[in-house]
Write a protein that holds these residues in place. Structure first.
Motif, PDB file in Angstrom:
ATOM      1  N   SER A 296      43.052  33.727  48.801  1.00 41.28           N
ATOM      2  CA  SER A 296      43.930  34.897  48.926  1.00 41.28           C
ATOM      3  C   SER A 296      45.238  34.629  48.199  1.00 41.28           C
ATOM      4  CB  SER A 296      44.202  35.217  50.396  1.00 41.28           C
ATOM      5  OG  SER A 296      44.762  34.109  51.067  1.00 41.28           O
ATOM      6  N   GLY A 337      37.138  43.196  43.234  1.00 39.87           N
ATOM      7  CA  GLY A 337      37.676  43.261  44.587  1.00 39.87           C
ATOM      8  C   GLY A 337      38.879  42.360  44.778  1.00 39.87           C
ATOM      9  N   ARG A 339      41.113  41.502  42.486  1.00 38.38           N
ATOM     10  CA  ARG A 339      42.287  42.097  41.869  1.00 38.38           C
ATOM     11  C   ARG A 339      42.806  43.280  42.681  1.00 38.38           C
ATOM     12  NH1 ARG A 339      44.668  38.605  38.903  1.00 38.38           N
ATOM     13  NH2 ARG A 339      46.052  40.363  38.516  1.00 38.38           N
ATOM     14  N   ALA A 340      41.903  43.987  43.347  1.00 38.23           N
ATOM     15  CA  ALA A 340      42.317  45.170  44.119  1.00 38.23           C
ATOM     16  C   ALA A 340      42.956  44.791  45.449  1.00 38.23           C
ATOM     17  CB  ALA A 340      41.110  46.077  44.354  1.00 38.23           C
ATOM     18  N   SER A 341      42.414  43.763  46.112  1.00 37.80           N
ATOM     19  CA  SER A 341      42.842  43.432  47.469  1.00 37.80           C
ATOM     20  C   SER A 341      43.694  42.174  47.574  1.00 37.80           C
ATOM     21  CB  SER A 341      41.606  43.251  48.370  1.00 37.80           C
ATOM     22  OG  SER A 341      40.888  42.073  47.999  1.00 37.80           O
ATOM     23  N   ARG A 343      42.376  39.253  47.731  1.00 36.54           N
ATOM     24  CA  ARG A 343      41.559  38.278  48.452  1.00 36.54           C
ATOM     25  C   ARG A 343      40.159  38.253  47.850  1.00 36.54           C
ATOM     26  NH1 ARG A 343      41.858  35.617  53.291  1.00 36.54           N
ATOM     27  NH2 ARG A 343      39.858  34.929  54.153  1.00 36.54           N
TER      28      ARG A 343
END
Length: 466
Positions: A296, A337, A339-341, A343
């Protein structure tokens, strides 16, 4: 040799195509379509070769079909001719079964020279052959930029623009970049972190019209040629200590995961490596991942080892692709995912597979200083704040009877303040850099915005064309 993207939607390319492309068009990273492997007798036949010849032999399968063997040997000999140690990558014993391989005897005093001095010549060869020109954009946490600039300065078919995080490199690192006044070199100081610089480079590659207009290529370790050119020194160290008839362990200070990925690649080719120890600073995302599957992102914190002040380790994508059984769709989904979150959802089997080979250690600044001071007192060896983290990782995960080789990634004189803080000594720069603090600097400050950086790159190229 052909290359495929970790995300599965980019054209298959040969080595020359991958060299010039840098990042794949689908946002992924290029990897060999099939890994070359060597048998024990093949490894034994490489023992005793001079380093440039060894490098050419190891790189030959990766460049096959693009660069003939004689040319590759010539380029390797030229690349390492200017190093200031006859062994190029000497081994120094620090203790029982603990060694450091010094990778900082090139012109900019960092391991990045090992690949960059060859890459500059590979670019020249391919561009001359194809009558082409490119614009190289790169992000640096300190060492990649100076190594790329030194390797590419004055080359007519290359224009180089390097992004560095303003105020987050050592003064020596910055000056090694900004005092090169060649017309084909430009430096941009970005108001942000290295991760911001790296994101801006990737965004420029994702901007298809801009990428085409500028004829972009990359020198960061997103470019497969960088990884390939780092594999030979792992081979050299292992052979010197008994491989293939004896296992070794490697310990690598790691930020962007490229250096240790080259060690992984050597193992994938058949080199007998028991494990790979990763050393991180307070920006410990890789250590957290190995310890608890916690990949993360957190805020990047400045440290005594600025080249490792990274939270997004780009080359981990290549390992993830392999851990996922080369499932490009799954790799793309996980990376998107992430890059978006912020984590990365690494599946449990892949995490356990990583833990079967990799070990992770992180040191904060106080522990880094203590380790530099202790090693100097015990062994009389002066290590920079990056190398010492690798050395400590090697100590922590040593296996009795198996040599551990830590990567000495930078000369201590590149980080005089950190070394003085730990030991009271100020390491001197080599003669060719003795006047570095008196040289004129040239760079441009830019905000952390894609439009501003693209405008600066365009202006640099048009200035050069004019």
């Amino acid at each position: 040799m052909r290359y495929i993207s970790t995300r599965g939607q980019a054209p298959v390319r040969d080595f020359a195509g991958v060299l010039l492309a840098g990042l794949a068009e689908d946002g992924g990273l290029y990897v060999p379509q099939a890994w070359p492997t060597l048998q024990p007798d093949d490894w034994r036949a490489l023992r005793g070769l001079p380093y440039p010849d060894l490098a050419a032999r190891i790189l030959a399968p990766f460049t096959a079909g693009s660069i003939d063997a004689d040319t590759l040997h010539r380029l390797c000999r030229e690349a390492y001719a200017g190093f200031n140690h006859p062994a190029i990558v000497p081994l120094v014993q620090l203790g029982d079964d603990l060694f450091v391989q010094e990778l900082f005897h090139g012109p900019t005093l960092a391991f990045k020279d090992m690949a960059m001095q060859l890459l500059g010549r590979l670019f020249d060869h391919v561009l001359e052959r194809d009558d082409a020109r490119i614009t190289i954009v790169g992000a640096t946490s300190g060492d990649t930029g100076s190594a790329a600039i030194e390797a590419c300065r004055g080359r007519d078919r290359l224009h180089v623009v390097i992004l560095h995080p303003e105020g987050r490199t050592s003064e020596v690192q910055r000056r090694q970049m900004t005092t090169v006044l060649a017309p084909n070199i430009d430096n941009l100081a970005v108001d942000g972190s290295f991760d911001d610089c790296q994101d801006l480079v990737k965004a420029m590659f994702a901007d298809a019209p801009f990428r085409s207009e500028m004829q972009l290529s990359a020198v960061n370790s997103i470019n497969w040629a960088r990884i390939a050119a780092q594999i030979p020194y792992y081979v050299a160290a292992a052979l010197a200590l008994g491989a293939p008839d004896r296992e070794v362990c490697f310990a690598v200070p790691t930020g962007n995961f490229g250096n240790v990925l080259a060690a992984w690649a050597a193992r994938r080719m058949g080199l007998p490596v028991r494990h790979l120890a990763i050393g991180s600073n307070r920006n410990d995302i890789l250590a957290r991942f190995l310890g608890a599957n916690d990949m993360s992102m957190r805020a990047v914190m400045p440290s005594l080892s600025p080249s490792m002040d990274i939270q997004v380790s780009s080359n981990f994508e290549r390992l993830l692709f392999e851990l996922q059984g080369r499932d490009a769709e799954a790799c793309a989904r996980i990376m998107t995912g992430f890059r978006a979150s912020g984590r990365m959802a690494v599946p449990e089997p892949a995490w356990r597979a990583a833990n079967g080979l990799f070990r992770g250690l992180s040191l904060d600044d106080d522990a880094t200083s203590t380790a530099i001071r202790r090693l100097h007192a015990e062994a009389g060896y002066l290590a920079d704040p990056h190398s010492i983290i690798g050395i400590e990782a090697g100590r922590r995960f040593a296996v009795a009877g198996i040599p551990t080789i830590a990567m000495g990634t930078a000369h201590p004189a590149k980080f005089p303040d950190a070394v003085r803080l730990a030991t009271g000594r100020i390491p001197a720069l080599p003669a060719h850099l003795a006047d570095l603090y008196e040289r004129e600097e040239r760079y441009r400050r830019v905000p952390n915005r894609l439009d501003a950086v693209e405008a600066a790159v365009r202006a640099a190229l048009f200035k050069n064309a004019a």
